[in-house]
Scaffold this motif. Structure first.
Motif, PDB file in Angstrom:
ATOM      1  N   GLY A  75      82.428 -11.246  34.570  1.00 53.04           N
ATOM      2  CA  GLY A  75      80.991 -11.509  34.505  1.00 53.04           C
ATOM      3  C   GLY A  75      80.266 -11.254  35.807  1.00 53.04           C
ATOM      4  O   GLY A  75      79.064 -11.463  35.895  1.00 53.04           O
ATOM      5  N   GLU A  76      80.979 -10.819  36.840  1.00 56.98           N
ATOM      6  CA  GLU A  76      80.349 -10.615  38.144  1.00 56.98           C
ATOM      7  C   GLU A  76      79.392  -9.427  38.100  1.00 56.98           C
ATOM      8  O   GLU A  76      79.742  -8.353  37.635  1.00 56.98           O
ATOM      9  N   THR A  77      78.206  -9.645  38.598  1.00 60.00           N
ATOM     10  CA  THR A  77      77.189  -8.597  38.581  1.00 60.00           C
ATOM     11  C   THR A  77      76.889  -8.095  39.982  1.00 60.00           C
ATOM     12  O   THR A  77      76.885  -6.891  40.240  1.00 60.00           O
ATOM     13  N   ILE A 107      73.116  -6.073  31.395  1.00 60.86           N
ATOM     14  CA  ILE A 107      72.344  -7.272  31.033  1.00 60.86           C
ATOM     15  C   ILE A 107      71.228  -7.481  32.049  1.00 60.86           C
ATOM     16  O   ILE A 107      70.072  -7.716  31.691  1.00 60.86           O
ATOM     17  N   VAL A 132      80.370 -19.568  32.562  1.00 62.23           N
ATOM     18  CA  VAL A 132      79.277 -18.683  32.144  1.00 62.23           C
ATOM     19  C   VAL A 132      78.839 -17.849  33.351  1.00 62.23           C
ATOM     20  O   VAL A 132      78.545 -18.391  34.403  1.00 62.23           O
ATOM     21  N   PRO A 133      78.820 -16.511  33.206  1.00 66.48           N
ATOM     22  CA  PRO A 133      78.444 -15.667  34.346  1.00 66.48           C
ATOM     23  C   PRO A 133      77.001 -15.899  34.770  1.00 66.48           C
ATOM     24  O   PRO A 133      76.157 -16.275  33.950  1.00 66.48           O
ATOM     25  N   SER A 134      76.739 -15.648  36.047  1.00 61.50           N
ATOM     26  CA  SER A 134      75.431 -15.979  36.580  1.00 61.50           C
ATOM     27  C   SER A 134      74.332 -15.124  35.960  1.00 61.50           C
ATOM     28  O   SER A 134      73.199 -15.573  35.801  1.00 61.50           O
ATOM     29  N   VAL A 135      74.671 -13.895  35.562  1.00 62.59           N
ATOM     30  CA  VAL A 135      73.630 -13.042  34.986  1.00 62.59           C
ATOM     31  C   VAL A 135      73.156 -13.610  33.645  1.00 62.59           C
ATOM     32  O   VAL A 135      71.995 -13.442  33.252  1.00 62.59           O
ATOM     33  N   ILE A 136      74.048 -14.339  32.952  1.00 61.01           N
ATOM     34  CA  ILE A 136      73.647 -14.942  31.680  1.00 61.01           C
ATOM     35  C   ILE A 136      72.736 -16.137  31.917  1.00 61.01           C
ATOM     36  O   ILE A 136      71.780 -16.381  31.170  1.00 61.01           O
ATOM     37  N   TYR A 137      72.982 -16.885  33.018  1.00 59.31           N
ATOM     38  CA  TYR A 137      72.023 -17.933  33.394  1.00 59.31           C
ATOM     39  C   TYR A 137      70.655 -17.323  33.676  1.00 59.31           C
ATOM     40  O   TYR A 137      69.620 -17.900  33.345  1.00 59.31           O
ATOM     41  N   GLU A 165      83.246 -27.840  31.919  1.00 57.46           N
ATOM     42  CA  GLU A 165      83.765 -26.770  32.768  1.00 57.46           C
ATOM     43  C   GLU A 165      83.481 -25.387  32.185  1.00 57.46           C
ATOM     44  O   GLU A 165      83.498 -24.391  32.906  1.00 57.46           O
ATOM     45  N   LEU A 166      83.193 -25.342  30.855  1.00 59.70           N
ATOM     46  CA  LEU A 166      82.773 -24.062  30.264  1.00 59.70           C
ATOM     47  C   LEU A 166      81.487 -23.577  30.933  1.00 59.70           C
ATOM     48  O   LEU A 166      81.266 -22.376  31.076  1.00 59.70           O
ATOM     49  N   LEU A 167      80.630 -24.525  31.334  1.00 58.50           N
ATOM     50  CA  LEU A 167      79.386 -24.154  32.017  1.00 58.50           C
ATOM     51  C   LEU A 167      79.685 -23.336  33.265  1.00 58.50           C
ATOM     52  O   LEU A 167      78.926 -22.450  33.642  1.00 58.50           O
ATOM     53  N   PRO A 169      77.725  -6.607  32.689  1.00 60.09           N
ATOM     54  CA  PRO A 169      76.840  -7.525  33.434  1.00 60.09           C
ATOM     55  C   PRO A 169      75.642  -6.804  34.043  1.00 60.09           C
ATOM     56  O   PRO A 169      74.518  -7.321  33.989  1.00 60.09           O
ATOM     57  N   LEU A 226      79.893 -13.088  26.781  1.00 57.30           N
ATOM     58  CA  LEU A 226      80.269 -14.502  26.823  1.00 57.30           C
ATOM     59  C   LEU A 226      81.308 -14.835  25.755  1.00 57.30           C
ATOM     60  O   LEU A 226      82.234 -15.615  26.016  1.00 57.30           O
ATOM     61  N   LEU A 258      74.440 -27.545  27.990  1.00 61.43           N
ATOM     62  CA  LEU A 258      75.491 -26.589  27.626  1.00 61.43           C
ATOM     63  C   LEU A 258      75.298 -26.096  26.199  1.00 61.43           C
ATOM     64  O   LEU A 258      75.312 -24.887  25.935  1.00 61.43           O
ATOM     65  N   LEU A 292      72.058 -18.538  23.076  1.00 61.33           N
ATOM     66  CA  LEU A 292      72.642 -17.224  23.334  1.00 61.33           C
ATOM     67  C   LEU A 292      73.281 -16.665  22.061  1.00 61.33           C
ATOM     68  O   LEU A 292      73.103 -15.496  21.728  1.00 61.33           O
ATOM     69  N   LEU A 349      84.571 -13.830  27.182  1.00 62.16           N
ATOM     70  CA  LEU A 349      85.051 -14.742  28.224  1.00 62.16           C
ATOM     71  C   LEU A 349      85.542 -16.055  27.634  1.00 62.16           C
ATOM     72  O   LEU A 349      86.600 -16.565  28.012  1.00 62.16           O
ATOM     73  N   LEU A 350      84.769 -16.605  26.673  1.00 63.13           N
ATOM     74  CA  LEU A 350      85.180 -17.883  26.090  1.00 63.13           C
ATOM     75  C   LEU A 350      86.472 -17.709  25.295  1.00 63.13           C
ATOM     76  O   LEU A 350      87.349 -18.572  25.331  1.00 63.13           O
TER      77      LEU A 350
END
Lengths: 329, 285
Positions: free
Chosen positions: B209-211, B239, A138-143, A133-135, B236, B262, B32, B39, B265-266
């Motif tokens: 994290g929303e861009t 980035i 992860v924000p989409s911009v980092i993907y 669920e950590l996946l 974001p 990240l 993952l 990263l 967030l984590l």
């Protein structure tokens, strides 16, 4: 005062009516009604926001809707300079990437969900599910970042070998530039797989033990029990998770924008660069000159909104009926 | 005879398919770990003090940082919380304590649908709602966009945690002569407070994290953004802009910014789970 106290006990039904009227004032005085109304406003603001959202998307796409009608969706000329807008390349790209992403993530996600729900000990399963669920966190911009700098270089070394053997198939031929439908689909599949896993796992765990025992009593192997008794029982919830993932994949913006190449063309080859609805909005919205251009982009937003709403609504309905199912079963 | 049942072919299918499911799980987990590992490796090696204390350097010069983007993200999140948290809390209390029947169903369903609206569409909405009338991008517009995106999760998580409070606690409060609102604010909400806080923290982490919604609302800025009425940079968006740029120096900073974002967030995710665990421990003994 004293007189009323004497009279009321003799007429119980009337007094109840009087009580009710006074109770509303009493509740208002105590604060109950105030709290009710304030929280009601909080709840209803959701409806107001959603209504405003629909109204704004509708009103601000009117020029484009009136100019192109339904042809907007099937024409493939996107020419801002001459004011001709057809969204077919974007619609095509969105559908292709989302479906391919699902084709990759459904088997893997379902497989993992089965492992986590049926095979792994509960503690291990919970720990692994937390990680998976950590996946989703992860924000989409980092993907997108990972896609550009890790996935695409890897694909550059893998895809030529692949094309050497399978390049004769139309969907795999053509020059590979790194950015492509295929790259976008892989990134999307990684992004939606946690949703499929975590929801499917929940519904698989919720399948009653009796369902498994009945199949086991027939002499079935573990796999038979899982595949023929447990998974079919949970299929509504699994379908729900798939629709939810589809809605998410259709609307995904940043990661796709960064790896799909942003070329407004329709190609049969998955190795070719393309474009999606969300990506074109992200790229061109702030540069849109002229009202028609802006309205065309907002109409794309309206299309995206309508489609994702349909799949979300379906997913929620499926999961609601699933919940009813659980209670009955 | 008994020993040969089930037949060998089915035993093989069984072993094969079960092994495959395990393989799927290993595959997802390795993806993952690859993502996080890569990263953290790239990001940590790109970090330095300047990154936190300086604004972006002009193109072509090395050095510089993203101080303005970090400040911008914090401002956006503050504004978003100021909008999303109160509405979410109130709506959650309404759904759990007051609403019933069609009203509750409508609000719940609409909330779930609003939660599924693609973030880029939310950006368009706030653009037409705030940016068009104001004629320029602003921190305010970005905060409103993120705030609206926060409402659904704040609302549904508050509702879920309030619902989980046993009915007997409410009845106890009412039996002591407290009014319904007194019961809600002094008994029900305190009993669920750890869960509610967890939900809100996770909600903030999600919108941080929303861009896409920020591209057309907060836009971006190479300098510090003063007040709420000017465009602002945010992590974001930085980035995104740096990652698609052709400069190596900017790529390096994109990795560093991704790492910082990240990790934040984590950290929030883990801390909120600890809060929830502590709350459970407190309420059980």
């Amino acid at each position: 005062m004293a007189k009323a106290a004497l009279v009321i006990p003799e007429i119980p039904f009337q007094s109840r009516g009087l009580d009710r009227k006074q109770t509303w004032w009493e509740r208002l005085r105590k604060g109950d009604e105030v709290v009710h109304l304030i929280t009601l406003a909080g709840g209803w603001s959701i409806l107001v926001i959603t209504a405003l959202l629909v109204q704004h998307l509708w009103v601000y796409s009117r020029l484009s809707r009136h100019a192109f009608g339904w042809h907007f969706l099937v024409d493939s000329t996107w020419d801002p300079v001459n004011g001709v807008f057809g969204a077919w390349p974007f619609v095509y790209g969105t559908v292709v990437t989302s479906l391919l992403a699902l084709a990759i993530s459904i088997p893997i996600g379902l497989g993992s969900a089965i492992f986590l729900a049926e095979l792994a000990p509960r503690k291990l399963s919970n720990a692994l599910t937390f990680l998976i669920e950590l996946l989703a966190a992860v924000p989409s911009v980092i993907y997108g970042l990972i896609g550009i700098f890790l996935l695409i270089p890897v694909l550059f070394t893998v895809v030529p070998y692949f094309q050497k053997y399978f390049g004769w198939i139309p969907v795999f031929n053509g020059t590979f530039y790194g950015v492509s439908y295929f790259s976008a689909s892989i990134v999307l599949s990684i992004m939606v797989v946690p949703f499929i896993i975590s929801i499917s796992r929940e519904v698989l765990i919720a399948v009653p033990v009796s369902q498994r025992e009945a199949m086991m009593a027939l002499g079935a192997t573990k796999w038979d029990v899982t595949w023929r008794a447990v998974v079919p029982y949970a299929r509504q919830g699994i379908m729900g998770s798939i629709f939810l993932s589809l809605a998410r994949a259709l609307g995904e913006t940043m990661a796709v924008t960064m790896v799909i190449g942003n070329v407004a063309q329709v190609s049969t080859s998955l190795m070719a660069p393309g474009y999606t609805i969300a990506a074109v909005i992200a790229n061109e919205f702030t540069e849109a000159t002229g009202d028609l251009y802006l309205h065309a982009l907002i109409e794309l937003g309206l299309v995206l909104f309508a489609v994702t709403m349909i799949f979300n609504a379906l997913a929620r309905l499926l999961m609601l009926t699933m919940k009813g199912h659980e209670v009955v079963g | 005879m008994r020993a040969s049942y089930p037949p060998l072919s089915r035993k093989i299918t069984n072993a094969l398919m079960l092994a495959l499911t395990g393989l799927c799980t290993v595959l997802v987990l390795s993806v993952l770990l690859t993502i996080l590992g890569y990263l953290f490796w790239k990001g940590a090696s790109s970090l330095n003090i300047d990154f936190f204390t300086k604004n972006p350097a002009p193109v072509g010069q090395s050095g510089g940082g993203v101080k303005n983007a970090m400040v911008g993200t914090l401002k956006l999140l503050t504004l978003a919380s100021a909008i999303g948290v109160p509405i979410g809390l109130l709506g959650g209390i309404y759904l759990s304590e007051f609403a019933g029947g069609w009203s509750a169903f409508t609000i719940r369903y609409t909330t779930d649908l609003l939660n599924g609206v693609p973030s880029v569409v939310m950006g368009i909405f706030v653009y037409t709602l705030v940016v068009l009338p104001m004629h320029h991008f602003s921190t305010l517009a970005g905060g409103i966009a993120l705030g609206i995106m926060m409402i659904p999760i704040a609302l549904r998580s508050t509702e879920d945690f309030l619902r989980a409070v046993p009915r007997s606690l409410r009845e106890g409060g009412l039996a002591l002569g407290a009014s319904k609102s007194e019961t809600i604010f002094t008994i029900v909400i305190p009993a669920a407070i750890y869960g509610i806080i967890t939900g809100i923290l996770l909600d903030i982490a999600r919108v941080a994290g929303e861009t896409a919604p920020l591209l057309f609302t907060a836009f971006g800025n190479l300098f510090d953004s003063r007040g709420w009425m000017h465009p602002t940079a945010s992590l974001p968006v930085v980035i995104y802009n740096y990652a698609i740029s052709p400069y190596d120096e900017w790529h390096r900073q994109a990795w560093a910014a991704g790492f910082v974002l990240l990790s934040g967030l984590l950290a929030v995710s883990v801390i909120s789970r600890l809060i929830l665990a502590r709350g459970k421990k407190l309420s059980h003994g």
